[in-house]
Design a protein around this motif. Structure first.
Motif, PDB file in Angstrom:
ATOM      1  N   ARG A 150       0.760   4.037  -2.977  1.00  0.00           N
ATOM      2  CA  ARG A 150       0.467   5.445  -2.669  1.00  0.00           C
ATOM      3  C   ARG A 150       1.574   6.353  -3.164  1.00  0.00           C
ATOM      4  O   ARG A 150       1.308   7.386  -3.766  1.00  0.00           O
ATOM      5  CB  ARG A 150       0.263   5.619  -1.167  1.00  0.00           C
ATOM      6  N   GLU A 151       2.817   5.967  -2.905  1.00  0.00           N
ATOM      7  CA  GLU A 151       3.947   6.789  -3.324  1.00  0.00           C
ATOM      8  C   GLU A 151       4.012   6.887  -4.842  1.00  0.00           C
ATOM      9  O   GLU A 151       4.193   7.960  -5.400  1.00  0.00           O
ATOM     10  CB  GLU A 151       5.259   6.212  -2.791  1.00  0.00           C
ATOM     11  N   PHE A 209       1.548   6.446  -7.015  1.00  0.00           N
ATOM     12  CA  PHE A 209       0.399   7.205  -7.498  1.00  0.00           C
ATOM     13  C   PHE A 209       0.607   8.696  -7.275  1.00  0.00           C
ATOM     14  O   PHE A 209       0.377   9.495  -8.172  1.00  0.00           O
ATOM     15  CB  PHE A 209      -0.887   6.739  -6.813  1.00  0.00           C
ATOM     16  N   LEU A 210       1.053   9.070  -6.078  1.00  0.00           N
ATOM     17  CA  LEU A 210       1.247  10.491  -5.784  1.00  0.00           C
ATOM     18  C   LEU A 210       2.375  11.079  -6.621  1.00  0.00           C
ATOM     19  O   LEU A 210       2.292  12.223  -7.067  1.00  0.00           O
ATOM     20  CB  LEU A 210       1.517  10.695  -4.289  1.00  0.00           C
ATOM     21  N   ILE A 257       0.820  -1.212   0.000  1.00  0.00           N
ATOM     22  CA  ILE A 257       0.000   0.000   0.000  1.00  0.00           C
ATOM     23  C   ILE A 257       0.857   1.267   0.000  1.00  0.00           C
ATOM     24  O   ILE A 257       0.610   2.164  -0.813  1.00  0.00           O
ATOM     25  CB  ILE A 257      -1.018  -0.017   1.171  1.00  0.00           C
ATOM     26  N   PRO A 258       1.881   1.391   0.866  1.00  0.00           N
ATOM     27  CA  PRO A 258       2.723   2.598   0.782  1.00  0.00           C
ATOM     28  C   PRO A 258       3.410   2.743  -0.580  1.00  0.00           C
ATOM     29  O   PRO A 258       3.548   3.851  -1.093  1.00  0.00           O
ATOM     30  CB  PRO A 258       3.745   2.402   1.899  1.00  0.00           C
TER      31      PRO A 258
END
Length: 171
Positions: free
Chosen positions: A153-154, A156-157, A149-150
């Protein structure tokens, strides 16, 4: 208050891991039994349609219409989706990988079985699945999602910020 406990508490994370493993093994075993055996959903689907008649039908007419119109004509597809879906839901829950998606798909399958007139362990599995869904990421901290998940997220961001700054808009 209880939702906050499920989503943030370390003890809840460990407790949910036990529930996640239990639920995962239930799905994995059910799926593997169908994959390694001669699974055919036709009898189950036709039986569910037959339960939609009588004075107190166990299956709602709208569900029987769906089964007659879509599931039974495409039974070969369901013969693949059901066992592999159960297997991958179990694998995801056991490994703690894409846990909330796996729990959601498990709950959807449990409701499908219940709509078809069966009870068995489905209500119990739905209840555990809902706790995992409500807990979100906390249910998978002891699992692969701790890293997956991290990373997502990283990634994607980072891509989102590149598109924003690359288009002339400052982040």
């Amino acid at each position: 208050m209880f939702v906050g406990f499920l989503r943030k508490n370390k003890f809840a994370s460990y407790s949910l891991t036990v529930f996640r493993l239990y639920l995962g093994f239930q799905w994995l075993i059910a799926g593997w039994g169908k994959i390694s055996g001669a699974f055919d959903a036709r009898g189950f689907l036709e039986g569910a349609v037959n339960k939609a008649t009588g004075e107190h039908p166990a299956v709602q007419s709208w569900w029987a219409t769906f089964l007659n119109g879509h599931a039974i004509p495409n039974v070969e597809l369901f013969n693949v989706l059901v066992p592999w879906g159960e297997f991958f839901v179990g694998l995801g829950l056991i490994l703690g990988a894409f846990t909330t998606f796996a729990a959601l798909m498990g709950v959807v399958m449990n409701f499908s079985y219940m709509f078809s007139g069966t009870t068995s362990t489905n209500p119990q599995m739905i209840l555990i699945g809902l706790f995992i869904l409500v807990a979100g990421f906390n249910a998978a901290k002891v699992g692969l999602d701790r890293w997956i998940i991290p990373f997502i997220r990283e990634k994607f961001l980072r891509n989102k910020n590149k598109k924003i700054t690359g288009s002339g808009i400052t982040a």
